[in-house]
Design a protein around this motif. Structure first.
Motif, short mmCIF file in Angstrom:
data_model
loop_
_atom_site.label_atom_id
_atom_site.label_comp_id
_atom_site.label_asym_id
_atom_site.label_seq_id
_atom_site.Cartn_x
_atom_site.Cartn_y
_atom_site.Cartn_z
N ALA A 9 -7.84 4.45 -6.90
CA ALA A 9 -8.92 4.70 -7.87
C ALA A 9 -8.40 4.66 -9.30
O ALA A 9 -9.17 4.38 -10.24
CB ALA A 9 -9.56 6.06 -7.59
N LYS A 10 -7.10 4.90 -9.48
CA LYS A 10 -6.50 4.86 -10.81
C LYS A 10 -5.94 3.48 -11.16
O LYS A 10 -5.29 3.31 -12.19
CB LYS A 10 -5.40 5.91 -10.91
N GLY A 11 -6.19 2.50 -10.27
CA GLY A 11 -5.80 1.12 -10.57
C GLY A 11 -4.54 0.64 -9.88
O GLY A 11 -4.14 -0.51 -10.04
N ILE A 12 -3.90 1.49 -9.09
CA ILE A 12 -2.68 1.08 -8.37
C ILE A 12 -3.08 0.32 -7.12
O ILE A 12 -3.81 0.83 -6.27
CB ILE A 12 -1.83 2.33 -8.02
N GLU A 13 -2.59 -0.92 -6.99
CA GLU A 13 -3.06 -1.80 -5.92
C GLU A 13 -2.03 -2.04 -4.82
O GLU A 13 -2.41 -2.37 -3.69
CB GLU A 13 -3.44 -3.17 -6.51
N ASN A 14 -0.76 -1.91 -5.16
CA ASN A 14 0.28 -2.39 -4.24
C ASN A 14 1.00 -1.26 -3.53
O ASN A 14 1.59 -0.38 -4.16
CB ASN A 14 1.30 -3.23 -5.02
N PHE A 15 0.97 -1.32 -2.19
CA PHE A 15 1.65 -0.34 -1.35
C PHE A 15 2.40 -1.09 -0.25
O PHE A 15 1.87 -2.03 0.35
CB PHE A 15 0.64 0.62 -0.70
N ILE A 16 3.63 -0.68 0.01
CA ILE A 16 4.38 -1.27 1.13
C ILE A 16 4.84 -0.15 2.05
O ILE A 16 5.24 0.92 1.58
CB ILE A 16 5.59 -2.10 0.64
N HIS A 17 4.75 -0.38 3.35
CA HIS A 17 5.12 0.65 4.32
C HIS A 17 5.41 -0.01 5.65
O HIS A 17 5.33 -1.25 5.80
CB HIS A 17 4.00 1.69 4.45
N LEU A 18 5.74 0.79 6.65
CA LEU A 18 6.17 0.28 7.95
C LEU A 18 5.10 -0.54 8.64
O LEU A 18 5.41 -1.42 9.45
CB LEU A 18 6.60 1.44 8.85
N LYS A 19 3.83 -0.27 8.35
CA LYS A 19 2.75 -1.00 9.01
C LYS A 19 2.30 -2.22 8.23
O LYS A 19 1.35 -2.90 8.63
CB LYS A 19 1.57 -0.05 9.25
N SER A 20 2.98 -2.53 7.14
CA SER A 20 2.62 -3.70 6.34
C SER A 20 2.88 -4.98 7.12
O SER A 20 3.84 -5.07 7.89
CB SER A 20 3.44 -3.73 5.04
N ASN A 21 2.03 -5.97 6.90
CA ASN A 21 2.31 -7.32 7.39
C ASN A 21 3.26 -7.95 6.37
O ASN A 21 2.85 -8.40 5.31
CB ASN A 21 1.03 -8.14 7.53
#
Length: 626
Positions: free
Chosen positions: A599-611
């Motif tokens: 909601a604050k504009g942060i778009e990118n997340f990487i984690h163990l379930k990421s493709n």
């Protein structure tokens, strides 16, 4: 067993399987037994966490000895010896002969001459190629891109004109028109023509009882991403097609069966591959017996095992040696009659003297130092291997019968059934590689951070599937490929980009709880290094501002904040505001506050379930890499 030891064991009451499971379930503390401990394989069956002697009660072949029908325990009786095969790419007859004589002095007992060019090989050519080679002391095999029948006929003529005892000549030619139908998509001169060719080869080689002129190249299925069950089921169906069509033309079933060699791939699935070879012999013996051969020995399956190419890589290529070593072990323990270990660099260049030597010695070590050749069927009696053998055989038989219901191998190929099954499995495996459920060391997991590809043009051909589809193809074709290709393309693009631009830098902004920040920074470094980016880890910054300042000073293109879930709620927005549009901002993890951060504009997340593949493709696009 002495009475003393019998009394000792009597002190321990028998424990039932139910009691074992009750104890395991108790230790799981509420976790689901099946979800937690049962392995669901690509092969269509589940593997339990343990097996017991009672699991073998339903198996009816356990009393058969090695060398006895149905040959689950192998066709050998005194040892587990196999032919150590090394392939030679024939470009010059004289040079290939020199190489053959050289490797025969270094432990090789089987030669594979590979003709990649469409050259018609004559008896005179073979006289040059085989000069000085005692054919009674070594196995000789031929593979040709085309004109295979000419090679087969020429070899039979060459041997029969020589001074050798024809009964002692062990050789093969990979004439596989039905397999080629799936690769090329058509029969150049029709089915009747290839069957006449096969019949003629069997007739002309009748005086050479150990010369096999028909091949079932099951490795093509394995190298196209098929499962163990699919490779075996399709191979058996293909073998049955040869049996049925040629016996209909008047060839005795034992003559057909004794002329077929199965060329199978071996994958990294160690125990599964051991069991696959055992299941293959079991099923083939039963199939041939149904044709009522005059002699039960005609039910024996001849298997050449070759380390597969699907899981091989050209980045960090020395890891291929580790892969091929376990694969060679599986093939040997499974009772293969001959084995080829493909050199570690075979997928992207002609093998070198060094890579040939390593591949050769991998088998010699198994024989001379590990003594794998001394004991027949060492896996016999292992509850796990016996259960895998039975499970694979069951699933293979189901798929085999499905093919037969469709009219057999050729009818299933024309319908597209075989291709669809392989493509579905390869897509499943590709997804597993993309999400790191199936690891390819050095590619989607633990890449070599400092490795750089200097000449991308050298691996151009290795980045595309093998497409042999003919212009007049009538069916969809099978296209062998490698599971690493998609990731390698990403990294090759980065390496090309970096020759004219700065290599992208992923900077780890480690802050807060040291345990979480270090674990997540290591994960993120591994994540972005897969695409060939430069990564910079850090021990931890006193504040978010210090970390952002250091990242900007380093010229970071991607800044990854690494902290604990609790600390992300404040630290991530603070870093995001400081970075603005100067770099791509990434959060390492999937914190509970993810929605608030978005909601604050942060778009990118990487984690163990990421493709991993999809994510890195997006980052490449953001960085202008294509």
């Amino acid at each position: 067993m002495t009475e003393k030891y019998i009394k000792l064991f009597n002190e321990f009451p028998p424990v039932s399987s139910e009691a074992w499971k009750e104890k395991v379930v108790a230790d799981l503390k509420g976790a689901d037994f099946d979800r937690k401990l049962v392995w669901r394989t690509n092969e269509g069956f589940s593997v339990q966490p343990y097996y017991r002697q009672e699991d073998l009660a339903k198996l009816d072949y356990l009393n058969a000895l090695p060398g006895e029908f149905p040959y689950v325990r192998g066709t050998k009786t005194n040892n587990n010896d196999w032919y150590v095969r090394q392939n030679i790419i024939v470009k010059d007859l004289g040079e290939s002969n020199k190489k053959a004589l050289d490797v025969l002095m270094k432990g090789v007992t089987s030669l594979g001459f590979v003709f990649n060019e469409c050259t018609e090989v004559t008896v005179d050519d073979l006289a040059v190629l085989l000069k000085g080679i005692c054919l009674e002391s070594v196995e000789v095999n031929f593979e040709a891109k085309c004109c295979t029948c000419k090679v087969a006929e020429a070899f039979a003529e060459y041997v029969l004109a020589g001074k050798w005892d024809a009964k002692n000549i062990v050789a093969s030619v990979a004439y596989d028109p039905f397999g080629n139908y799936l690769l090329y998509g058509r029969f150049k001169k029709g089915v009747d023509h290839v069957l006449t060719q096969a019949q003629n080869l069997i007739t002309k080689s009748a005086e050479l009882p150990k010369y096999r002129v028909l091949a079932v190249n099951g490795r093509n299925f394995g190298n196209a991403g098929a499962s163990v069950v699919q490779e075996l089921a399709f191979s058996l169906a293909q073998g049955v097609e040869y049996l049925s069509t040629l016996t209909e033309k008047g060839v005795a079933v034992e003559d057909v069966a004794k002329n077929i060699k199965f060329n199978l791939s071996v994958s990294a699935n160690y125990f599964m591959e051991i069991a696959k070879l055992r299941a293959a012999r079991l099923l083939w013996a039963q199939i041939v017996k149904a044709y009522e051969p005059k002699c039960e020995s005609g039910c024996k399956m001849r298997v050449h095992a070759e380390t597969g190419s699907w899981n091989k890589t050209f980045y960090d290529p020395y890891v291929n040696m580790l892969r091929t070593q376990t694969e060679a072990m599986s093939a040997a323990l499974g009772g293969a009659d001959s084995i080829t270990v493909l050199p570690f660099n075979a997928i992207f260049e002609d093998p070198t003297t060094f890579s040939d030597r390593i591949a050769r010695n991998q088998q010699l070590l198994l024989k001379e130092e590990s003594h794998f050749d001394k004991i027949v069927d060492p896996g016999a009696g292992s509850y796990y291997i016996e259960e895998l053998t039975a499970s694979i055989a069951d699933e293979v038989w189901k798929l085999f019968l499905e093919i037969q219901d469709k009219g057999g191998f050729l009818a299933a190929a024309k319908e597209g059934f075989i291709q669809t099954k392989v493509n579905e499995m390869s897509a499943k495996r590709d997804l597993n590689v993309a999400i790191r459920r199936e690891n390819l060391l050095g590619i989607n997991q633990f890449p070599n951070f400092t490795e750089r590809l200097e000449k991308a043009e050298l691996v151009k051909d290795a980045l595309a599937p093998t497409d042999l589809t003919a212009d007049d193809a009538e069916i969809e074709t099978l296209k062998p490929y490698r599971g690493a290709m998609a990731f390698e393309k990403l990294r090759v693009a980065t390496d090309k980009f970096s020759k004219e631009n700065k290599r992208p830098l992923a900077f780890m902004l480690t802050v807060g709880n040291i345990n979480f920040s270090k674990a997540r920074s290591q994960f993120a470094c591994n994540f972005f290094a897969v695409a060939g980016y430069e990564v910079k880890d850090n021990n931890g910054f006193a504040s978010v501002a210090d970390g952002v300042a250091a990242a900007k000073e380093a010229g970071a293109d991607i800044i990854v904040i690494c902290s604990s879930d609790d600390e992300y709620a404040e630290a991530a927005p603070a870093a995001f505001d400081l970075i603005k549009d100067e770099a791509i901002f990434v959060v390492a993890g999937a914190p509970a506050c993810t929605d608030d951060l978005k909601a604050k504009g942060i778009e990118n997340f990487i984690h163990l379930k990421s493709n991993l593949l999809e994510e890195l493709t997006v980052y490449n696009a953001k960085l202008g890499i294509n």
